[in-house]
Every structure is written in structure tokens, then in C-alpha cells.
Design a protein around this motif. Structure first.
Motif, PDB file in Angstrom:
ATOM      1  N   UNK A   1       9.532  10.081  -5.358  1.00 48.64           N
ATOM      2  CA  UNK A   1       9.978   8.696  -5.199  1.00 48.64           C
ATOM      3  C   UNK A   1       9.552   8.151  -3.843  1.00 48.64           C
ATOM      4  N   UNK A   2       9.691   8.959  -2.803  1.00 48.01           N
ATOM      5  CA  UNK A   2       9.293   8.520  -1.456  1.00 48.01           C
ATOM      6  C   UNK A   2       7.792   8.231  -1.406  1.00 48.01           C
ATOM      7  N   UNK A   3       6.969   9.080  -2.022  1.00 49.88           N
ATOM      8  CA  UNK A   3       5.515   8.857  -2.044  1.00 49.88           C
ATOM      9  C   UNK A   3       5.160   7.586  -2.799  1.00 49.88           C
ATOM     10  N   UNK A   4       5.835   7.346  -3.929  1.00 55.50           N
ATOM     11  CA  UNK A   4       5.566   6.139  -4.713  1.00 55.50           C
ATOM     12  C   UNK A   4       5.973   4.883  -3.944  1.00 55.50           C
ATOM     13  N   UNK A   5       7.095   4.934  -3.258  1.00 56.11           N
ATOM     14  CA  UNK A   5       7.517   3.786  -2.449  1.00 56.11           C
ATOM     15  C   UNK A   5       6.540   3.527  -1.321  1.00 56.11           C
ATOM     16  N   UNK A   6       6.002   4.581  -0.716  1.00 59.49           N
ATOM     17  CA  UNK A   6       5.015   4.427   0.349  1.00 59.49           C
ATOM     18  C   UNK A   6       3.738   3.793  -0.198  1.00 59.49           C
ATOM     19  N   UNK A   7       3.346   4.173  -1.409  1.00 59.40           N
ATOM     20  CA  UNK A   7       2.162   3.576  -2.041  1.00 59.40           C
ATOM     21  C   UNK A   7       2.369   2.077  -2.252  1.00 59.40           C
ATOM     22  N   UNK A   8       3.583   1.690  -2.677  1.00 63.11           N
ATOM     23  CA  UNK A   8       3.877   0.274  -2.906  1.00 63.11           C
ATOM     24  C   UNK A   8       3.822  -0.504  -1.600  1.00 63.11           C
ATOM     25  N   UNK A   9       4.349   0.080  -0.533  1.00 66.43           N
ATOM     26  CA  UNK A   9       4.353  -0.583   0.768  1.00 66.43           C
ATOM     27  C   UNK A   9       2.932  -0.741   1.292  1.00 66.43           C
ATOM     28  N   UNK A  10       2.124   0.282   1.130  1.00 62.85           N
ATOM     29  CA  UNK A  10       0.755   0.257   1.641  1.00 62.85           C
ATOM     30  C   UNK A  10      -0.248  -0.241   0.612  1.00 62.85           C
ATOM     31  N   UNK A  11       0.204  -0.623  -0.555  1.00 62.20           N
ATOM     32  CA  UNK A  11      -0.680  -1.002  -1.656  1.00 62.20           C
ATOM     33  C   UNK A  11      -1.628  -2.136  -1.356  1.00 62.20           C
ATOM     34  N   UNK A  12      -1.240  -3.091  -0.547  1.00 54.67           N
ATOM     35  CA  UNK A  12      -2.088  -4.241  -0.269  1.00 54.67           C
ATOM     36  C   UNK A  12      -3.053  -4.034   0.885  1.00 54.67           C
ATOM     37  N   UNK A  13      -3.012  -2.871   1.512  1.00 51.90           N
ATOM     38  CA  UNK A  13      -3.837  -2.640   2.695  1.00 51.90           C
ATOM     39  C   UNK A  13      -4.790  -1.482   2.477  1.00 51.90           C
ATOM     40  N   UNK A  14      -5.972  -1.625   3.012  1.00 54.70           N
ATOM     41  CA  UNK A  14      -6.915  -0.518   3.046  1.00 54.70           C
ATOM     42  C   UNK A  14      -6.702   0.176   4.382  1.00 54.70           C
ATOM     43  N   UNK A  15      -6.212   1.391   4.362  1.00 57.36           N
ATOM     44  CA  UNK A  15      -5.856   2.073   5.592  1.00 57.36           C
ATOM     45  C   UNK A  15      -7.062   2.351   6.486  1.00 57.36           C
ATOM     46  N   UNK A  16      -8.287   2.363   5.920  1.00 59.38           N
ATOM     47  CA  UNK A  16      -9.480   2.650   6.710  1.00 59.38           C
ATOM     48  C   UNK A  16      -9.935   1.434   7.520  1.00 59.38           C
TER      49      UNK A  16
END
Length: 79
Positions: free
Chosen positions: A59-74
Motif C-alpha cells: 500500500x505504501x509503494x502504491x501511494x508513493x507511485x500515485x504521489x510521484x505519478x505526474x513527475x519524471x524523477x530523472x
């Protein structure tokens, strides 16, 4: 019918390592059967479970994906 479903669901959660079994309680409850107009005893099954560490991590990993979903971390969030 509901008892079988309850047992099946709890077994699926336990075997999938999504939940940990805490307690099982059985009892009877008195209910009024309106079709015959009498009070009858019915069995009651209560299965207590707790989230496993595995599902909390998922659940924590999925929530992190949702938070970072709009950004390209690179690109540091730049489009």
C-alpha cells in the motif's frame, strides 16, 4: 452460506500473506424468524484479522507511485 464465504475470504487473505489471523470466536445469537413468528438460535462466526507487514508495504509503494505519478524523477519534475 455466509459462513463459507467468510472462511474462504479469510483463507485467501492469510494464504496471500495480506493478513494475519488474530482470533476466531463462535457463538449463537437469538433472532426472530418472522416467517414462523418465533425466536430461533443462529450460529455466529467472528474472525479477527490484522493487516500483514507485506500488505502495508504494498500500500505504501502504491501511494508513493500515485504521489510521484505526474513527475519524471530523472528530470527533477520538469516536463
Amino acid at each position: 452460506m455466509a459462513t463459507g464465504s467468510l472462511i474462504s475470504i479469510s483463507e485467501i487473505l492469510k494464504n496471500g500473506n495480506f493478513a494475519v489471523l488474530k482470533d476466531i470466536k463462535t457463538s449463537t445469537v437469538e433472532v426472530c424468524d418472522e416467517s414462523i413468528g418465533r425466536i430461533v438460535s443462529k450460529p455466529k462466526l467472528e474472525i479477527s484479522m490484522e493487516k500483514s507487514k507485506t500488505i502495508v508495504e504494498v500500500i505504501a509503494k502504491e501511494n508513493l507511485k500515485k504521489v510521484n505519478g505526474g513527475f519524471n524523477l530523472h528530470t527533477n519534475g520538469k516536463i
